[in-house]
Design a protein around this motif. Sequence first.
Motif, PDB file in Angstrom:
ATOM      1  N   ARG A   1       0.816  -1.227   0.000  1.00  8.70           N
ATOM      2  CA  ARG A   1       0.000   0.000   0.000  1.00  8.70           C
ATOM      3  C   ARG A   1       0.847   1.274   0.000  1.00  8.70           C
ATOM      4  N   VAL A   2       2.052   1.190   0.528  1.00 13.57           N
ATOM      5  CA  VAL A   2       2.969   2.333   0.539  1.00 13.57           C
ATOM      6  C   VAL A   2       4.351   1.834   0.154  1.00 13.57           C
ATOM      7  N   GLU A   3       4.983   2.535  -0.769  1.00 16.46           N
ATOM      8  CA  GLU A   3       6.305   2.117  -1.217  1.00 16.46           C
ATOM      9  C   GLU A   3       7.361   2.509  -0.180  1.00 16.46           C
ATOM     10  N   VAL A   4       8.262   1.574   0.123  1.00  9.17           N
ATOM     11  CA  VAL A   4       9.380   1.889   1.012  1.00  9.17           C
ATOM     12  C   VAL A   4      10.338   2.789   0.236  1.00  9.17           C
ATOM     13  N   PRO A   5      10.672   3.973   0.749  1.00  3.86           N
ATOM     14  CA  PRO A   5      11.455   4.941  -0.042  1.00  3.86           C
ATOM     15  C   PRO A   5      12.961   4.668  -0.041  1.00  3.86           C
TER      16      PRO A   5
ATOM     17  N   ILE B   1      -1.865   2.127   6.091  1.00  6.18           N
ATOM     18  CA  ILE B   1      -1.634   0.695   6.333  1.00  6.18           C
ATOM     19  C   ILE B   1      -2.324   0.236   7.623  1.00  6.18           C
ATOM     20  N   SER B   2      -3.317   1.040   8.029  1.00  7.32           N
ATOM     21  CA  SER B   2      -4.193   0.690   9.160  1.00  7.32           C
ATOM     22  C   SER B   2      -3.433   0.485  10.462  1.00  7.32           C
ATOM     23  N   GLN B   3      -2.508   1.394  10.744  1.00 10.14           N
ATOM     24  CA  GLN B   3      -1.726   1.327  11.970  1.00 10.14           C
ATOM     25  C   GLN B   3      -2.003   2.563  12.820  1.00 10.14           C
ATOM     26  N   PRO B   4      -2.023   2.424  14.149  1.00 15.63           N
ATOM     27  CA  PRO B   4      -2.269   3.576  15.027  1.00 15.63           C
ATOM     28  C   PRO B   4      -1.088   4.542  15.068  1.00 15.63           C
TER      29      PRO B   4
END
Length: 453
Positions: free
Chosen positions: A116-120, A347-350
């Motif tokens: 869902r999110v690319e590691v930069p 990524i549904s994390q708090p």
Amino acid sequence: MDPEENLGDRMRREDLAVAIGCMTGDPEINLLGIIDAKRATGGVDGFTSVVLRVNAAYRTKRDEETVEDRRAALVVKTAPTVESQIFVAKACRVFIREGVFFRDVVPLMRKASAGRVEVPVPECYLAISDGENDAIYMEDLAARGFRTPDRSYQVEGLDLNHCVLAMKALGRLHALGIAAERLLPAGVSVMETFPDIAKDATIYDREPGEPEPFFKGLVEKGFEVVTKICKHLDGLPKAAAESGVLENVLKGLWPSLKRLIKPSEKGMNVIAHGDYWMNNIMVKYESDGVTPIDAKILDFQAVRYCHPAVDVMNFMHICTQRNFRDKYFESLVNDYYDSMTETLKAISQPIPFSKEDFVADLYGKYRTFGVIISNIYLPMMMLGEEFAPSNAEDMTEERYDDLFKSGCSSSILRRYASDSRYRAKMDVLIREFVEVVLPYGLDSVELSPLLQL
């Protein structure tokens, strides 16, 4: 490095074949001919390694004889060759650290992200840290249009667009590290899981049998220069230096650095880059070649577990000037925090800590970290070619020794005396440091952040 050396011989063919196999998805790689390798960086851009841009011809075992040779382009980071560089690289265990990051941490980041999110960061195809064949095999970002910004920012400071991009990339990196940490077994810490990065690379207490941390000498020499220059600055700097107050406060310099880079007791910690500044970022630009649109973070040889403010303040105080920070610091902090929180939400994390708590720490004790780091590095960086020649072959053993053992002290003092523009920038730099470590003037020694337990 011997100019006659074939740079392609600095890596094992079998390791390169494995890396290309990982890159292409075909493990049956047969390398052909001589490996074409050229320096990818110059000067001290990679002072604990030699970074090469490699182009190699190969075939797979399935290729017919009539098939044209395939070619693979990648970047390979290999062990340094200059004696003083070798000492620092081994003492700081830089290949072990970077190997742990790419082999163990990045896969956890990708698992937590689930696409869902690319590691930069660049793709790493192979990381070897056995002490003999140390090498990191990575994608060549230049092939995707990424490049290192012009080095003029090291003297003039970075512009707002690059700073925004860098803060957003850092926010994503830290967020994915937070998510990766949450994948560890309950009750097991990052420090326990990755013991090779538990001890900081440059700032630590020497244990029996260990050499003195090279960075400690660099810090001490750097602030000998600061003290000398203070005697030429009217107001608080001169009074502090001539009265001995500055000398007393500086006794807390090394202990303060050790305290600031340790994990926060409040639990506000991330897997941090450890050396975050523009030289460790590659940028992609719009077609105009000026407007930055994407960034990748490089060089994780100083990766550490600490408060996120360490990375933020390292970047802010090395890559920007004081008048710029006075104007944009708050908005850039917002860019960082918003990027971090948006990534975690995606990524549904708090969210692990509030903006208010983070900002309080930034404006509090971590400002001290920023002014210390800037007064160590910027005087050298602002020397330009004298510090970091664009031709890597001009970085001799003697120049590295001057860097590691004296922090280029004689060059800094000579330039300060002869160059009014350099002197003006140094004066601003040093005044900010003195104002921070003596917040209420000469009578505030006991309140100096350098002397707080």
